[in-house]
Design a protein around this motif. Structure first.
Motif, PDB file in Angstrom:
ATOM      1  N   LEU A   4      25.853  52.564   0.293  1.00  0.00           N
ATOM      2  CA  LEU A   4      25.157  51.635   1.185  1.00  0.00           C
ATOM      3  C   LEU A   4      24.515  52.369   2.358  1.00  0.00           C
ATOM      4  CD1 LEU A   4      27.994  48.957   1.349  1.00  0.00           C
ATOM      5  CD2 LEU A   4      25.812  48.656   0.196  1.00  0.00           C
ATOM      6  N   GLN A 248      12.008  54.886  -2.974  1.00  0.00           N
ATOM      7  CA  GLN A 248      11.739  54.008  -1.836  1.00  0.00           C
ATOM      8  C   GLN A 248      11.531  54.866  -0.584  1.00  0.00           C
ATOM      9  OE1 GLN A 248      13.841  49.993  -1.568  1.00  0.00           O
ATOM     10  NE2 GLN A 248      15.449  51.280  -2.389  1.00  0.00           N
ATOM     11  N   ARG A 271       0.894  51.429   2.380  1.00  0.00           N
ATOM     12  CA  ARG A 271       0.892  50.825   1.039  1.00  0.00           C
ATOM     13  C   ARG A 271      -0.469  50.991   0.370  1.00  0.00           C
ATOM     14  NH1 ARG A 271       4.646  45.412   2.225  1.00  0.00           N
ATOM     15  NH2 ARG A 271       6.621  46.556   2.165  1.00  0.00           N
ATOM     16  N   PHE A 282       7.808  52.405  -3.334  1.00  0.00           N
ATOM     17  CA  PHE A 282       7.877  51.221  -2.479  1.00  0.00           C
ATOM     18  C   PHE A 282       8.068  51.666  -1.035  1.00  0.00           C
ATOM     19  CE2 PHE A 282      10.312  47.770  -0.366  1.00  0.00           C
ATOM     20  CZ  PHE A 282       9.313  46.809  -0.411  1.00  0.00           C
ATOM     21  N   PHE A 284       8.396  50.578   3.064  1.00  0.00           N
ATOM     22  CA  PHE A 284       8.687  49.495   4.005  1.00  0.00           C
ATOM     23  C   PHE A 284       9.033  50.093   5.363  1.00  0.00           C
ATOM     24  CE2 PHE A 284      13.356  49.874   4.171  1.00  0.00           C
ATOM     25  CZ  PHE A 284      13.621  50.617   3.026  1.00  0.00           C
ATOM     26  N   ILE A 290      19.318  45.680   8.597  1.00  0.00           N
ATOM     27  CA  ILE A 290      19.277  45.536   7.146  1.00  0.00           C
ATOM     28  C   ILE A 290      20.203  46.563   6.499  1.00  0.00           C
ATOM     29  CG2 ILE A 290      16.970  44.520   7.040  1.00  0.00           C
ATOM     30  CD1 ILE A 290      15.952  47.152   5.906  1.00  0.00           C
ATOM     31  N   GLU A 291      20.753  46.140   5.384  1.00  0.00           N
ATOM     32  CA  GLU A 291      21.673  46.975   4.614  1.00  0.00           C
ATOM     33  C   GLU A 291      21.131  47.059   3.197  1.00  0.00           C
ATOM     34  OE1 GLU A 291      26.214  46.362   4.601  1.00  0.00           O
ATOM     35  OE2 GLU A 291      25.520  45.356   2.792  1.00  0.00           O
ATOM     36  N   LEU A 292      20.986  48.288   2.701  1.00  0.00           N
ATOM     37  CA  LEU A 292      20.464  48.490   1.354  1.00  0.00           C
ATOM     38  C   LEU A 292      21.550  49.049   0.468  1.00  0.00           C
ATOM     39  CD1 LEU A 292      17.109  50.278   2.276  1.00  0.00           C
ATOM     40  CD2 LEU A 292      17.532  47.824   2.056  1.00  0.00           C
ATOM     41  N   ARG A 293      21.558  48.599  -0.768  1.00  0.00           N
ATOM     42  CA  ARG A 293      22.510  49.143  -1.732  1.00  0.00           C
ATOM     43  C   ARG A 293      21.747  50.109  -2.623  1.00  0.00           C
ATOM     44  NH1 ARG A 293      27.420  45.983  -4.688  1.00  0.00           N
ATOM     45  NH2 ARG A 293      28.142  47.818  -5.825  1.00  0.00           N
ATOM     46  N   GLN A 296      22.069  50.459  -7.122  1.00  0.00           N
ATOM     47  CA  GLN A 296      21.629  49.391  -8.023  1.00  0.00           C
ATOM     48  C   GLN A 296      20.504  49.883  -8.895  1.00  0.00           C
ATOM     49  OE1 GLN A 296      20.932  46.370  -5.003  1.00  0.00           O
ATOM     50  NE2 GLN A 296      22.514  45.102  -5.895  1.00  0.00           N
TER      51      GLN A 296
ATOM     52  N   LEU B  94      14.131  40.497   1.017  1.00  0.00           N
ATOM     53  CA  LEU B  94      13.722  40.102   2.360  1.00  0.00           C
ATOM     54  C   LEU B  94      12.369  40.765   2.631  1.00  0.00           C
ATOM     55  CD1 LEU B  94      14.998  38.881   5.196  1.00  0.00           C
ATOM     56  CD2 LEU B  94      14.886  41.297   5.782  1.00  0.00           C
ATOM     57  N   GLN B  96      10.060  41.356   0.709  1.00  0.00           N
ATOM     58  CA  GLN B  96       9.829  42.241  -0.449  1.00  0.00           C
ATOM     59  C   GLN B  96      10.844  43.379  -0.581  1.00  0.00           C
ATOM     60  OE1 GLN B  96       5.508  43.077   0.494  1.00  0.00           O
ATOM     61  NE2 GLN B  96       5.246  42.377  -1.612  1.00  0.00           N
ATOM     62  N   ILE B  97      11.722  43.566   0.403  1.00  0.00           N
ATOM     63  CA  ILE B  97      12.710  44.646   0.334  1.00  0.00           C
ATOM     64  C   ILE B  97      13.982  44.093  -0.296  1.00  0.00           C
ATOM     65  CG2 ILE B  97      14.039  46.330   1.677  1.00  0.00           C
ATOM     66  CD1 ILE B  97      12.057  45.697   4.019  1.00  0.00           C
ATOM     67  N   ARG B  98      14.494  44.769  -1.327  1.00  0.00           N
ATOM     68  CA  ARG B  98      15.755  44.315  -1.897  1.00  0.00           C
ATOM     69  C   ARG B  98      16.884  44.735  -0.969  1.00  0.00           C
ATOM     70  NH1 ARG B  98      18.047  44.373  -8.111  1.00  0.00           N
ATOM     71  NH2 ARG B  98      19.940  43.216  -7.622  1.00  0.00           N
ATOM     72  N   ILE B  99      17.589  43.761  -0.441  1.00  0.00           N
ATOM     73  CA  ILE B  99      18.629  44.046   0.556  1.00  0.00           C
ATOM     74  C   ILE B  99      20.006  43.670   0.011  1.00  0.00           C
ATOM     75  CG2 ILE B  99      17.150  43.887   2.599  1.00  0.00           C
ATOM     76  CD1 ILE B  99      19.232  40.914   2.069  1.00  0.00           C
ATOM     77  N   ASN B 100      21.007  44.319   0.567  1.00  0.00           N
ATOM     78  CA  ASN B 100      22.379  43.884   0.296  1.00  0.00           C
ATOM     79  C   ASN B 100      22.790  42.857   1.336  1.00  0.00           C
ATOM     80  OD1 ASN B 100      24.685  44.285  -1.450  1.00  0.00           O
ATOM     81  ND2 ASN B 100      25.731  45.028   0.377  1.00  0.00           N
TER      82      ASN B 100
END
Lengths: 296, 123
Positions: A4, A248, A271, A282, A284, A290-293, A296, B94, B96-100
């Protein structure tokens, strides 16, 4: 495996609270990387204060964390004196130097808490705070391969990569990539053309699932006023990510003069560049909260 | 040159104006569903936690196979809300960003499968 990444501070240079920066946040650099039981903290800007509060709420009896600093400029260390877990005796923090025996970051962190600057001395922090190092810039910590690389910034800075289970995150802030381009004049003559990124940086970032990178300036801001200030064009960060095959790209260390709307415009330009390259990258804007996993 | 004498200075006279109590305007946090089954709709967020999914147990039910049974939890956080992916199959996006997980801000777009919501911060 749990991998994470949490953003606690994404602003560069100085905190920018206010209505126009509410969405992306006003706290300065701080990113948490959690890989299974291993906790890494990248930089201790003002975002570190909120991370500390959150760590206390998680209810662990003893927090163990590895602190890695890009460098010691104010916006990367100011949160440390307000990092509540550092005051708790049962906690342990490792502060990493980037070469064998390197204690610079530990010493400079403690220096900012001298009584001239702050009412609590570093020696009064009750946690066990140790100076350690990354050896020859490549070390396995709690099962995670951690590497570092020197970058282009006044006084130098360092990028870090974290790898486990075939996943990889790179944290690379405060790096004026534009200053390292072999064909800088040609870049300025044709901003739309691809920019050749130095091989060593591309290799360091290669195949990252997430690249968190300094993208402080727009093309218009960068040249000529901010050349040599230690930060790149966001669009040059795109070229790095594309050439390295990153999946990303989080544009990070936003300029304090940029409002949320201006950051949106900066990302739109990035972009467009990705699209022009025909890449699936991608992009951003890094944003507080925000928390990203990654697994996945 | 213009000189100013004491006679020129007019002070505001004291008056007996009462302070009028004002009722602050309260507007709840809202999820506005703009796409997907059952849209359009406005959903006020009043509870501490809200589950969004296709299960009948979800407080915000979206009857779509693109959503997991319990897809996302919205919970109170720092005076607003944050969104948490509940290990859904198709993820929470969120803007377009895939978030946990993510702390929500006014105007954020949240997509779950084929359902799209806009978060409106209350006050």
């Amino acid at each position: 495996m749990a991998f994470l990444v949490r953003f606690w501070g994404t602003r560069g240079s100085i905190p920018t609270p206010g209505r126009t920066t509410n969405r992306y946040g006003g706290n300065t650099s701080c990113v948490e990387v959690c890989i299974d039981e291993a906790l890494f903290i990248c930089d201790g800007g003002t975002g570190l204060r909120e991370l500390g509060i959150d760590l206390m709420k998680r209810g662990s009896q003893s927090i163990v964390a590895h602190l890695l600093f890009s460098h010691m400029h104010w916006d990367h260390i100011q949160g440390f004196p307000f990092f509540v877990p550092a005051y708790i005796p049962s906690n342990t923090f490792y502060i990493y130097g980037t070469s064998p025996g390197d204690r610079r970051f530990h010493n400079l962190l403690s220096g900012q808490m001298r009584s001239d600057y702050f009412p609590v001395d570093f020696s009064e922090l009750n946690a066990d705070i140790r100076a350690v190092d990354l050896g020859n810039a490549d070390r396995v910590i709690d099962g995670v391969r951690v590497r570092c690389m020197e970058q282009c910034h006044p006084g130098t800075s360092y990028a870090y990569s974290f790898e486990k289970g075939g996943r990889k995150v790179v944290y690379a802030t405060d790096n004026e990539i534009d200053m390292t381009l072999p064909d800088a004049k040609a870049v300025q003559a044709d901003l739309a053309a691809p920019r050749k990124i130095p091989d060593d940086l591309v290799a360091f970032v290669r195949d990252a699932d997430l690249l968190i990178v300094d993208g402080q300036y727009t093309d218009e801001q960068y040249f000529p006023k901010h050349v040599g200030w230690g930060h790149p064009r966001a669009t040059t960060a795109v070229d790095l990510a594309v050439q390295a095959g990153a999946r990303q790209l989080a544009i990070y260390h936003h300029d304090p003069m940029q409002s949320d709307i201006q950051i949106d415009m900066k990302i739109a330009a990035c972009r467009s560049r990705v699209q022009a390259f025909g890449s699936s990258l991608f992009v951003f804007a890094a944003r507080e909260g925000i928390e990203l996993r990654i697994d996945q | 040159m213009i000189s100013q004498t004491d006679d020129d200075i007019r002070l505001t006279e004291e008056t007996d104006i009462p302070v009028i109590p004002v009722q602050p305007y309260h507007r709840p946090h809202v999820l506005q569903q703009v796409r997907g089954p059952l849209s359009p709709q406005l959903i006020e967020l009043n509870d501490d936690t809200v589950i969004v999914g296709r299960s009948s147990e979800a407080q915000i039910r979206v009857p779509s196979s693109a959503l997991s049974r319990t897809h996302m939890r919205i919970e109170r956080y720092q005076g607003g809300y944050r969104a948490i992916d509940l290990d859904s199959s198709n993820g929470v996006y969120l803007n377009q960003i895939r978030i946990n997980s993510a702390v929500l801000r006014d105007g954020d777009t949240i997509q779950l499968g084929n359902a799209v919501f806009i978060y409106h911060e209350g006050k």
